[in-house]
Structures are given as structure tokens and as C-alpha cells.
Scaffold this motif. Structure first.
Motif, PDB file in Angstrom:
ATOM      1  N   SER A 263     -38.170  -5.760 -33.828  1.00 24.30           N
ATOM      2  CA  SER A 263     -38.844  -6.511 -32.763  1.00 24.30           C
ATOM      3  C   SER A 263     -40.113  -7.194 -33.233  1.00 24.30           C
ATOM      4  O   SER A 263     -40.346  -8.375 -32.961  1.00 24.30           O
ATOM      5  N   TYR A 264     -40.972  -6.449 -33.968  1.00 24.07           N
ATOM      6  CA  TYR A 264     -42.266  -7.014 -34.332  1.00 24.07           C
ATOM      7  C   TYR A 264     -42.163  -8.106 -35.388  1.00 24.07           C
ATOM      8  O   TYR A 264     -43.115  -8.848 -35.633  1.00 24.07           O
ATOM      9  N   LYS A 265     -40.979  -8.242 -36.012  1.00 27.73           N
ATOM     10  CA  LYS A 265     -40.775  -9.292 -37.005  1.00 27.73           C
ATOM     11  C   LYS A 265     -40.608 -10.670 -36.370  1.00 27.73           C
ATOM     12  O   LYS A 265     -40.684 -11.690 -37.065  1.00 27.73           O
ATOM     13  N   LYS A 266     -40.323 -10.710 -35.064  1.00 32.02           N
ATOM     14  CA  LYS A 266     -40.283 -11.958 -34.288  1.00 32.02           C
ATOM     15  C   LYS A 266     -39.217 -12.951 -34.773  1.00 32.02           C
ATOM     16  O   LYS A 266     -39.395 -14.168 -34.639  1.00 32.02           O
ATOM     17  N   ILE A 267     -38.106 -12.444 -35.291  1.00 34.58           N
ATOM     18  CA  ILE A 267     -37.026 -13.342 -35.701  1.00 34.58           C
ATOM     19  C   ILE A 267     -36.449 -14.066 -34.490  1.00 34.58           C
ATOM     20  O   ILE A 267     -36.034 -15.224 -34.576  1.00 34.58           O
ATOM     21  N   ASP A 268     -36.440 -13.385 -33.343  1.00 38.06           N
ATOM     22  CA  ASP A 268     -35.927 -14.020 -32.129  1.00 38.06           C
ATOM     23  C   ASP A 268     -36.734 -15.256 -31.766  1.00 38.06           C
ATOM     24  O   ASP A 268     -36.184 -16.247 -31.258  1.00 38.06           O
ATOM     25  N   LEU A 269     -38.036 -15.246 -32.046  1.00 39.43           N
ATOM     26  CA  LEU A 269     -38.888 -16.397 -31.778  1.00 39.43           C
ATOM     27  C   LEU A 269     -38.452 -17.594 -32.632  1.00 39.43           C
ATOM     28  O   LEU A 269     -38.390 -18.735 -32.141  1.00 39.43           O
ATOM     29  N   VAL A 270     -38.147 -17.333 -33.899  1.00 38.54           N
ATOM     30  CA  VAL A 270     -37.703 -18.412 -34.790  1.00 38.54           C
ATOM     31  C   VAL A 270     -36.360 -18.961 -34.325  1.00 38.54           C
ATOM     32  O   VAL A 270     -36.139 -20.183 -34.315  1.00 38.54           O
TER      33      VAL A 270
ATOM     34  N   LYS B 177     -31.151  -7.756 -42.424  1.00 39.77           N
ATOM     35  CA  LYS B 177     -30.392  -6.968 -41.451  1.00 39.77           C
ATOM     36  C   LYS B 177     -31.338  -5.979 -40.803  1.00 39.77           C
ATOM     37  O   LYS B 177     -32.487  -5.807 -41.244  1.00 39.77           O
ATOM     38  N   GLY B 178     -30.893  -5.331 -39.743  1.00 35.16           N
ATOM     39  CA  GLY B 178     -31.760  -4.388 -39.046  1.00 35.16           C
ATOM     40  C   GLY B 178     -31.240  -4.069 -37.659  1.00 35.16           C
ATOM     41  O   GLY B 178     -30.132  -4.465 -37.273  1.00 35.16           O
ATOM     42  N   SER B 179     -32.040  -3.344 -36.881  1.00 35.76           N
ATOM     43  CA  SER B 179     -31.582  -2.791 -35.611  1.00 35.76           C
ATOM     44  C   SER B 179     -31.270  -3.857 -34.562  1.00 35.76           C
ATOM     45  O   SER B 179     -30.479  -3.623 -33.661  1.00 35.76           O
ATOM     46  N   ARG B 180     -31.899  -5.040 -34.650  1.00 37.05           N
ATOM     47  CA  ARG B 180     -31.676  -6.089 -33.648  1.00 37.05           C
ATOM     48  C   ARG B 180     -30.775  -7.216 -34.167  1.00 37.05           C
ATOM     49  O   ARG B 180     -30.732  -8.294 -33.594  1.00 37.05           O
ATOM     50  N   GLU B 181     -30.063  -6.927 -35.232  1.00 35.81           N
ATOM     51  CA  GLU B 181     -29.261  -7.956 -35.894  1.00 35.81           C
ATOM     52  C   GLU B 181     -28.226  -8.586 -34.970  1.00 35.81           C
ATOM     53  O   GLU B 181     -28.145  -9.815 -34.830  1.00 35.81           O
ATOM     54  N   ASN B 182     -27.425  -7.761 -34.324  1.00 37.12           N
ATOM     55  CA  ASN B 182     -26.359  -8.290 -33.462  1.00 37.12           C
ATOM     56  C   ASN B 182     -26.927  -9.099 -32.304  1.00 37.12           C
ATOM     57  O   ASN B 182     -26.408 -10.169 -31.952  1.00 37.12           O
ATOM     58  N   GLU B 183     -27.987  -8.597 -31.715  1.00 32.96           N
ATOM     59  CA  GLU B 183     -28.625  -9.265 -30.583  1.00 32.96           C
ATOM     60  C   GLU B 183     -29.120 -10.663 -30.969  1.00 32.96           C
ATOM     61  O   GLU B 183     -28.902 -11.647 -30.255  1.00 32.96           O
ATOM     62  N   VAL B 184     -29.764 -10.744 -32.136  1.00 32.15           N
ATOM     63  CA  VAL B 184     -30.301 -12.029 -32.584  1.00 32.15           C
ATOM     64  C   VAL B 184     -29.173 -12.993 -32.935  1.00 32.15           C
ATOM     65  O   VAL B 184     -29.213 -14.180 -32.580  1.00 32.15           O
ATOM     66  N   LYS B 185     -28.140 -12.494 -33.595  1.00 32.86           N
ATOM     67  CA  LYS B 185     -27.027 -13.355 -33.985  1.00 32.86           C
ATOM     68  C   LYS B 185     -26.323 -13.958 -32.767  1.00 32.86           C
ATOM     69  O   LYS B 185     -25.911 -15.131 -32.790  1.00 32.86           O
ATOM     70  N   LEU B 186     -26.186 -13.177 -31.721  1.00 31.54           N
ATOM     71  CA  LEU B 186     -25.516 -13.663 -30.519  1.00 31.54           C
ATOM     72  C   LEU B 186     -26.277 -14.793 -29.841  1.00 31.54           C
ATOM     73  O   LEU B 186     -25.686 -15.633 -29.158  1.00 31.54           O
TER      74      LEU B 186
END
Length: 390
Positions: free
Chosen positions: A211-218, A235-244
Motif C-alpha cells: 500500500s505505502y508504495k503507491k503503485i495504484d497511484l501510478v 510483486k507483492g500482497s496487492r499485486e492482483n488488485e493493482v493488475k485488475l
């Protein structure tokens, strides 16, 4: 003189693991003690080390399961990991490396990347912040218990080192060390990267999906800019969520070897770094490839980058002031109008090369040992094992 290296866990690739490797390069005969070791998912260079794990590490090797069973089993296992018989214990840690058993008069030097985030920066954990009332009560009990353990074992440290000025007040507030905290910036292995003759048409992120890496923001920003390509490595815990949530202009990669990662860096237009980090080695890896960085301008990045002001040829990065997609999009737009100097950027990265870091760590450790600084600053006895019960 016998020296041991201790690192929290070796189950992934990250800046802290690179620091542990540099410790090994500084003291190649020293064994590396750790909670768990996954040779397939951390850096392959650790295969050349004498890695010793806790009993926890015999059963738990993946990052996912380590997080799942860390409390209470990982905590208990690290307290039972015996590193006695060593004159110097050099620890690389954000959480549990300092929980090990040591001789009472051992010189303990702790390279603290950041105080244990879960207990000292709880607000950065989305699961805790968004938990319901009952879960928050349970979280609080566990966190209070962990804070007590963390502080108790931190008192064994004779000297603290950290990665940036950003972290110094956090260590002071959490552990109240009596000796001065030394800042030694982590290094980048410039030899692993190169400046390409021509660049590609994509922007780049190299990060874990947390979460704190802010990949979703990018991803949100580039979803709004479908004409621009983005490559995300990690890769990481939010990988699937971000990819979708990602549009067709965004490509995901993982499991790259050193050569493939160097190529991805060298051919990118710019590296994007949206998070608030204590330090951050990946921007320096981009610089070692001659590529500029588009970064959130707070935290450790201020100690490694030369931000664009009025001459891009003498800069290594563009900063944006808010962690919002609009601020990032604006920074990308500004970047597209500028011309950076790859040779200047590479030369800047070389000032952070690993050789300098290794020499500084070796000198610090040897100077403290020779001077006889082996008495604990707080004159505490060896902490007794703390049994934690959920």
C-alpha cells in the motif's frame, strides 16, 4: 575477533536485503543469521553466504506465510536464535533482527532502516486503520505487546546506524539511544547497470506491491494517459488488485534476472517513484542506468537526487509535491519537455557506489571494536525471552 551478520528475513528482493549483501561483502567470512530464507525469491548472491535460519525458517520460507505466522511464531523463533560466541553482531533490521540471543558483552551495531513500522508507524498500515472496532482492539493489544518487545531488545544496541537523516528522529523517538546515531547512505551496485545508446518508449516502476508504495497511484495516472506506456516490475500482497485496475498501456513483469532488469532500466524514458521512503535504492539504480527519476519530493529521496530547477542537464530527477495522480501527471508532462544528460546522471550515481558503502561500514565497525565500545549504552542485562500470546 568473531563477527556475525543478522538480517530480519531473506524472502524477497529489496533495499534492506541489498544492505545485508553489502555487509557480507564487508565481512565475507561472517555467517548471516535470519528468521527465514527463500533462495528462489531473494538475491541469488546469498547462495554464496553461510546463511543460518531460525527453526521458523525450516517451515516457513515464502513472504506470504512469513507475514501470516510472524506473530507469534516468528517473534518467538527470533528470540530463540542463538548468536552467542561472537564479539561483534552487525544487524540489518526494521523489525526482528535485534531479538536474537547474544553474549552479554558483545558489541552490537544496528543498521536500522526504520523502527518497526507496524508498532511505531501504525497509521501506515491500511488493514489496521480500516479495521472494525473489535479488530482494532485486538490489533492494539498485539501492537502494544510488540512495541514493548521491540523497545526492550533495541536497548541491547551499542551503536545505531541508519540510511538517511529522515530516519534519525524516528529512531530517537522510538528507542532513545544514548549514543549518537550515524547516517551511512546505502549504496547502488553501479556495475550491474549501464547507459544505453537509445531509450524505449515507456516509463518504469520497480517496486513491491504494498500500500505505502503507491503503485495504484501510478496506475491511476497512466490510466488517464493511455497514449503513454508504463512497465511495472515487482510483486507483492496487492499485486492482483493493482493488475485488475490497470489499462492496456500498462505491462507487468517479475522474476527478472540481473541482466534483464538492467535492460529494463536502461531503456526506460524515466523511472517513477511515488512513495515516501526512508531512503530508496531503486532511484539510484535508475540513475546508474543514466535515466532520470520522477519522484514524490519528500523523505530519503532528498538525500540522493538532484532535482530539476532551471537546468535539466544538471539534474537527476523531477519532484512532485503531492501524492496524487494529477500531481504525477503534471510532472510527467513537464518531463516530456526537458532534456537530461545520461552521462551526468550516471556520474552522480557512481558517488553512491557500493565500494564506498562497504568501506564506511567496515571502518565504522572496526573503529568501534578497537576503541573498546563493547558495553551496552543502557547497561541492561540480556532480555529474557518474551512469550507472546495472541
Amino acid at each position: 575477533m568473531k563477527i556475525a551478520i543478522v538480517h530480519d528475513n531473506l524472502v524477497c528482493k529489496g533495499g534492506a536485503e541489498q544492505v545485508a549483501l553489502s555487509f557480507h561483502n564487508a565481512f565475507p567470512d561472517a555467517p548471516v543469521f535470519t528468521l527465514a530464507y527463500d533462495s528462489k525469491n531473494t538475491y541469488p548472491e546469498f547462495k554464496d553466504c553461510n546463511v543460518k535460519t531460525s527453526w521458523f525458517g525450516r517451515f516457513i520460507k515464502s513472504e506470504k506465510n512469513l507475514k501470516r505466522y510472524y506473530f507469534p511464531f516468528g517473534i518467538m523463533a527470533m528470540q530463540q536464535l542463538d548468536v552467542s560466541g561472537y564479539d561483534i553482531v552487525l544487524q540489518s533490521t526494521t523489525h526482528c533482527a535485534k531479538y536474537i540471543k547474544t553474549d552479554p558483552n558483545a558489541l552490537i551495531i544496528t543498521y536500522c532502516h526504520n523502527p518497526f513500522r507496524l508498532v511505531w508507524s501504525t497509521e501506515s498500515y491500511e488493514k489496521v486503520v480500516k479495521a472494525g472496532a473489535i479488530k482494532k482492539i485486538l490489533y492494539k493489544k498485539v501492537i502494544d505487546m510488540l512495541r514493548n518487545i521491540d523497545k526492550t531488545f533495541a536497548n541491547k544496541t551499542t551503536w545505531f546506524i541508519t540510511n538517511s537523516k529522515e530516519v534519525v528522529p524516528r529512531i530517537q523517538n522510538a528507542y532513545h539511544p544514548k549514543n549518537e546515531i550515524t547516517v551511512i547512505n546505502p549504496s547502488v551496485k553501479c556495475e550491474n547497470f549501464y547507459v544505453a545508446d537509445a531509450i524505449g518508449d515507456y516509463f518504469l516502476v520497480v517496486s513491491r506491491f504494498e500500500s505505502y508504495k503507491k503503485i495504484d497511484l501510478v496506475v491511476e495516472a497512466f490510466n488517464d494517459m493511455p497514449e503513454k506506456k508504463l512497465v511495472i516490475v515487482g510483486k507483492g500482497s496487492r499485486e492482483n488488485e493493482v493488475k485488475l485496475s490497470a489499462g492496456p498501456n500498462i505491462t507487468f513483469l517479475n522474476g527478472l534476472n540481473v541482466q534483464d532488469l538492467a535492460k529494463v532500466y536502461a531503456n526506460c524514458k524515466a523511472f517513477i517513484f511515488p512513495q515516501l521512503e526512508d531512503y530508496g535504492i531503486t532511484p539510484l539504480e535508475a540513475n546508474a542506468s543514466g535515466r532520470p527519476v520522477i519522484a514524490y519530493g519528500k523523505g530519503g529521496i532528498l538525500e540522493t537526487m538532484l532535482p530539476y530547477k532551471d537546468d535539466a542537464m544538471k539534474a537527476t530527477a523531477i519532484f512532485f509535491d503531492e501524492q496524487t495522480k494529477d500531481a504525477l501527471k503534471e510532472a510527467v508532462g513537464i518531463f516530456e519537455t526537458l532534456t537530461f544528460d545520461p552521462a551526468f546522471i550516471r556520474a552522480h550515481a557512481e558517488s553512491f557506489d557500493e565500494g564506498s558503502f562497504v568501506n564506511k561500514i567496515r571502518s565504522f565497525v572496526m573503529n568501534k571494536y578497537i576503541s573498546g565500545d563493547v558495553v551496552k549504552p543502557n547497561n541492561v542485562e540480556e532480555p529474557k525471552p518474551v512469550i507472546v500470546v495472541a
